[in-house]
Design a protein around this motif. Structure first.
Motif, PDB file in Angstrom:
ATOM      1  N   LYS A  59       0.835  -1.189   0.000  1.00 58.29           N
ATOM      2  CA  LYS A  59       0.000   0.000   0.000  1.00 58.29           C
ATOM      3  C   LYS A  59       0.870   1.239   0.000  1.00 58.29           C
ATOM      4  O   LYS A  59       1.672   1.457   0.914  1.00 58.29           O
ATOM      5  N   ARG A  60       0.714   1.988  -1.045  1.00 55.02           N
ATOM      6  CA  ARG A  60       1.388   3.284  -1.107  1.00 55.02           C
ATOM      7  C   ARG A  60       0.289   4.333  -1.053  1.00 55.02           C
ATOM      8  O   ARG A  60      -0.610   4.354  -1.894  1.00 55.02           O
ATOM      9  N   PHE A  61       0.340   5.157  -0.035  1.00 57.43           N
ATOM     10  CA  PHE A  61      -0.685   6.193   0.102  1.00 57.43           C
ATOM     11  C   PHE A  61      -0.429   7.307  -0.894  1.00 57.43           C
ATOM     12  O   PHE A  61       0.665   7.407  -1.459  1.00 57.43           O
ATOM     13  N   VAL A  88       5.004   4.526   1.504  1.00 57.56           N
ATOM     14  CA  VAL A  88       4.704   3.105   1.373  1.00 57.56           C
ATOM     15  C   VAL A  88       4.482   2.572   2.783  1.00 57.56           C
ATOM     16  O   VAL A  88       5.422   2.312   3.531  1.00 57.56           O
TER      17      VAL A  88
END
Ligand SMILES: Nc1ncnc2c1ncn2[C@@H]1O[C@H](COP(=O)(O)OP(=O)(O)OP(=O)(O)O)[C@@H](O)[C@H]1O
Ligand SMILES: [Mg+2]
Lengths: 371, 288, 331
Positions: free
Chosen positions: C33-35, C40
């Motif tokens: 998940k990379r916002f 990351v």
């Protein structure tokens, strides 16, 4: 690094936003397609010459009809303080000069007619029933009653507002009256108006000095009733003035439509005059106006008896004064005054109280004023 | 916690069967209409016709001044309904709808309850549909509250005489009642379109107050733009342009031109903003 | 990087395809998940939670536990990777899988103006798979299991922190579940409550429910978990059975003496890496040395040994070794 794994997901995200975009396109296209279909599909009709169409117009009379008429003016008038905001849908009869207006009309022979000018939460009705003419305003809750003398023929309906024709029939009649050798009459591609196929008659002035480029009248192919009237100004592609049916029926409306009883609580004014009422036309007339020139470039010269001063006198209300004060000042060999220009006509108000008007450029008005 | 006596749970082995039911919708309606704030909003709206009726009763105005229909109240109390609906339409009603629609998604996101609804699981499109249905219910409830309270107080304080339509024709109370009901339903539909806009705004933020304020501002802006004659080209596309078209229902004969345009415009707004809300919400990270 | 290297050895079991597959309650591959901020938060983790296990999901603040759980439940869109739950691909099968999963994500959240019971009723009503006829009983049972029966009629607004947490757990127990995902379930609970949650988890696990338990409280994990995964700065640095983790821990030697500096000097001379001294005790990794040899050398060097002890580190030490000792959160 995780970016390289993402395009598939980004793809679905884009697709998802495509849904509202598609819905928007459909939402805009549905009403537009109706308009485009009715406008572009030129119905095929047996050909008729301009002369035949003119004759049709003059003989066209129906027993009865009803419908919705939309009138739109884009006269390019300056932003005048007295004119109010027409787009809010005022139902006042004086508001016809600019913007878009919707009217419902019922017609059942020359002595029975009703015209309702629709405001958003109001309505002005003119109801003619034999010798009774009623003018109703829901905003004011007032009714004017006129008892017409026997023998007056149909013209009452448009009599109250001589400057602006309110139905296609009235508009076409006036256009026909202007036909002289100075006019070129032709036909254009057939049109569909209010769902009916119609011939398009084109009337154009020969004199290039006229502000009117051409006038187009759509004539119902079956009844020969004019369904739409459009006046185009020189140099403009959109009509400067347009009045036409958006919905029409040639069924004779029921008698109920023409029966008017003032509702309780209404202020009723009885007009004693036997002539057609001057309901909104309150400007006092001066001496008989004279006409200079002929045909499309004719200029009308008149006098305004109580010319309001620029600071705003009470004659005609403070609005008229403010309105006049906002007009640009002009002067020349003829004197000085104020000028009102629009795409279709010009009006010159001289300081010495003369009114010069015509469907021409100001230069012709100046020339007429100098005589 | 009785850990000791907590017996082994029955393991759900097969795939759970999904059934179609209105339970969630009913729960949502109970949430919207059980909320004190929303009830207060409805109470304020109900206060408008009461205020109008009492004011007219006490002062008995002579003519023409004030909002439309006001001067007719003394003839027939039913006009309190129309006068009140006309008064609340520009601001109060849009505000009420903004409060409820702006809260729809943003409120749950703000509380954190959104993540629990989604893990139940509730599909996001279903959640939006249920939320929007409740918003629509509130729109009609708000309009009908104004109309019904207006009719009740009007008939209590004023006679039920003949009703003058805009065209100058008079009709009886029964005919007038159902025309007024049609007006209320039409206004409700217009508000449902605003509700769709509000719900879209509500999916953009986790702050319900921001969503409510933005929705209210949009409603007011639309009316301001609609009043500028220079922008007449875009007027028919404005959200609020057809709101007053219920006047056509008070003509004789009744005209459907304006209301049909209005309903078409409302349907278009609902479709476009519903799709926007879905596009935004379906892919949104719920990290509140 | 030593942490990752070590994780490799511990996690060896989980990468063995013969023992995993669709038998796992949760299985992720390269989930990331990379916002939008660019951070990351979860970086290519391969989580394996076997069916029937109680999986302790450990990590310091900000290490990505909650973010991982949100991805598992479909609350946030993963940037990359894939995962399955209860043998079905997620998030595609969410509608079928999630009704069998009870979840507590980042603390409880309910409508403050509704009572605890009404809040549970709302969640139950939203569930298309739940049977409305049994709703009252199921809600009653769930409330009873978390000890909230007495406060069930109170508005959620008036609940204490611990009562709220209990209601959150009750919501996860509304249905019989195959998998429970509990994010810090004991947060805010009193010692009594903590013990009760532990008992509850044990009894659920006994009944065959798989439990994923996120926590930074090691004692919780230590006593109830069969498996452990350790997160650090978005990466799963260690995963395996709790025994695997324990054996992976390096034994340490503790020497209590009145002359700790001398003792440390002796150990250093013998090649024991980096002995540390605090409050009269010398601690060092045992490494390949024989404890007996070390003791002999100390005595020979005239260090007065009061206590000599070798212990396999408890999980606390392993945890600290894996995630670093600093107070600052990662991220
Ligand atoms: N919505 C978000 N947008 C941007 N960054 C986020 C978001 N949510 C979490 N993060 C970041 O992701 C990282 C991991 O957060 P996460 O909540 O998963 O940690 P955690 O392990 O649950 O911590 P804790 O033990 O404190 O609950 C943190 O650095 C956090 O700042
Ligand atoms: Mg967390």
């Amino acid at each position: 690094m995780s970016d390289q794994l993402a395009p598939a997901h980004r793809h679905t995200r884009l697709l998802r936003w495509g849904v509202p975009a598609g819905v928007l396109v459909v939402a805009l296209a549905v009403p537009a397609s109706g308009r485009v279909l009715s406008a572009s599909a030129a119905p095929s009709l047996p050909p008729r010459t301009p002369a035949q169409l003119l004759a049709d117009l003059q003989t066209a009379r129906v027993d009865g009809m009803s419908g919705t008429v939309v009138q739109h003016s884009d006269l390019g008038l300056p932003q005048l303080p007295g004119l109010g905001t027409s787009s809010t849908g005022s139902s006042s009869l004086t508001s016809l000069v600019s913007g878009t207006h919707t009217m419902r009309v019922w017609y059942s022979g020359p002595d029975r007619a009703r015209l309702a000018l629709l405001g958003t939460l109001g309505e002005s009705d003119v109801v003619l029933n034999h010798r009774d003419l009623w003018i109703w305003s829901s905003d004011q809750k007032t009714a004017q009653h006129h008892r017409l003398p026997a023998g007056t023929k149909d013209a009452q309906k448009r009599g109250k507002h001589p400057e602006l024709p309110t139905t296609p029939q009235a508009a076409a009649d006036r256009a026909l009256a202007a036909i002289t050798p100075t006019t070129e009459v032709s036909t254009a591609a057939n049109a569909t108006v209010a769902g009916r196929s119609a011939y398009e008659l084109v009337i154009a002035p020969k004199d290039p000095r006229s502000l009117v480029h051409e006038v187009r009248v759509a004539i119902d192919s079956a009844t020969h009733v004019p369904l739409r009237f459009r006046a185009f100004a020189t140099g403009h592609s959109a009509p400067a003035f347009e009045v036409g049916f958006t919905q029409v029926s040639f069924q004779r409306p029921g008698d109920d439509q023409f029966r008017f009883t003032p509702p309780p609580g209404t202020k009723v004014t009885e007009a004693t005059t036997g002539t057609a009422p001057a309901t909104t036309d309150k400007t006092p007339r001066g001496a008989q106006p004279t006409v200079v020139g002929t045909g499309w470039t004719a200029v009308v010269l008149g006098t305004a008896p109580a010319m309001p001063s620029a600071t705003g006198s009470r004659a005609g209300g403070p609005d008229v004064g403010r309105m006049l004060a906002s007009l640009p000042r002009v002067h020349g060999t003829w004197g000085s005054g104020r000028l009102l220009t629009s795409s279709l006509f010009s009006v010159l108000l001289t300081d010495d109280g003369r009114v010069v008007a015509g469907a021409v450029s100001p230069e012709l008005l100046y020339a007429a004023a100098a005589k | 916690m009785s850990a000791v006596e907590a017996v082994a749970p029955v393991r759900a082995t097969s795939r759970p069967r999904r059934v179609v039911s209105t339970r969630f919708l009913r729960s949502e309606l109970r949430l919207v209409f059980g909320r004190l704030r929303n009830l207060a909003v409805l109470a304020v709206l109900a206060g408008v016709p009461i205020l109008i009726a009492v004011a007219v009763r006490l002062s008995s105005p002579d003519s023409g001044e004030g909002p439309a229909f006001l001067s007719s109240i003394t003839d027939n109390g039913l006009f309190v309904s129309l006068a009140a609906m006309t008064v609340v339409l520009p601001l109060f009603l849009p505000l009420a709808v903004a409060v409820v629609s702006g809260d729809a998604v943003a409120g749950e996101a703000n509380l954190g309850t959104l993540r629990y609804l989604l893990t139940v699981p509730v599909r996001r499109s279903r959640l939006l549909a249920v939320k929007y249905t409740a918003v629509v219910a509130f729109c009609f409830a708000a309009t009908l509250v104004v109309g019904l309270v207006g009719a009740a107080i009007g008939l209590a304080l004023f006679p039920a005489g003949p009703v003058t339509l805009l065209s100058g024709t008079t009709v009886g109370s029964a005919e007038a009642s159902w025309r007024i009901l049609l007006c209320a339903l039409y206004i409700g539909a217009c508000m449902a379109a605003l509700g769709a806009v509000g719900m879209f705004v509500s999916t953009l933020t986790e702050y319900p107050v921001a969503a409510m304020a933005s929705t209210a501002v949009l409603a007011v802006t639309s009316q301001v733009l609609d009043a500028l004659p220079q922008l007449s080209a875009i007027h028919p596309y404005l959200l609020s342009h057809w709101w007053l078209a219920y006047g056509d229902l008070l003509r004789d004969p009744m005209s459907s031109t304006g209301p049909l345009h209005g309903l078409g415009s409302a349907a278009a707004y609902i479709a476009v903003f519903g799709a926007l809300a879905w596009a935004r919400f379906a892919g949104r990270d719920v990290s509140s | 990087m030593t942490a990752t290297a070590r994780a490799g050895s511990v996690a060896a079991r989980s990468t063995d395809p013969a023992r995993t597959g669709s038998g796992d309650a949760i299985r992720t591959e390269g989930r990331t998940k990379r916002f939008r901020s660019g951070q990351v938060a979860v970086d290519r983790i391969d989580l394996v939670v076997p069916r029937g296990s109680v999986y302790g999901f450990l990590g310091p603040n900000g290490s990505g536990k909650t973010t991982t759980i949100r991805m598992l439940l479909g609350l946030i869109t993963p940037t990359a990777g894939s995962h399955s739950m209860l043998g079905e691909p997620m998030p595609r099968a969410a509608a079928d899988v999630l009704p069998r999963v009870g979840a507590l994500v980042e603390g409880p959240a309910f409508h403050p103006h509704l009572s605890g019971r009404r809040n549970l009723a709302r969640l139950d009503a939203a569930d298309r798979t739940s049977d409305p006829r049994t709703a009252t009983t199921r809600i009653g049972t769930a409330l009873e299991r978390v000890g909230l029966t007495a406060a069930a009629g109170k508005r959620y607004r008036a609940y204490s922190l611990g009562m709220r947490q209990r209601l959150g757990i009750a919501a996860a127990l509304l249905q019989p579940r195959d998998l429970l995902v509990l994010d810090e379930p004991t947060n805010g609970l009193d010692p009594q409550g903590t013990r009760e949650v532990r008992g509850l988890v044990e009894s659920l696990a006994h009944g065959g429910t798989t439990v994923l338990l996120s926590s930074h409280l090691l004692s919780e994990v230590d006593q109830v978990c069969t498996h452990v995964g350790v997160m650090h700065v978005g990466r799963l640095v260690s995963q395996g059975t709790i025994e695997d983790l324990r054996t992976a821990a390096v034994p340490r030697v503790h020497v209590r003496t009145s002359r700790p500096d001398d003792a440390a000097a002796v150990l250093r001379r013998l090649g024991v890496p980096a002995p540390t001294v605090h409050s009269g005790e010398v601690v060092a990794d045992l490494g390949p040395f024989e404890p007996e040899a070390l003791l002999r050398e100390l005595v020979l060097a005239d260090v007065p040994v009061r206590e000599f002890r070798v212990d396999t580190a408890d999980l606390e030490d392993v945890f600290v070794a894996l995630t670093g000792e600093g107070f600052d959160v990662s991220g």
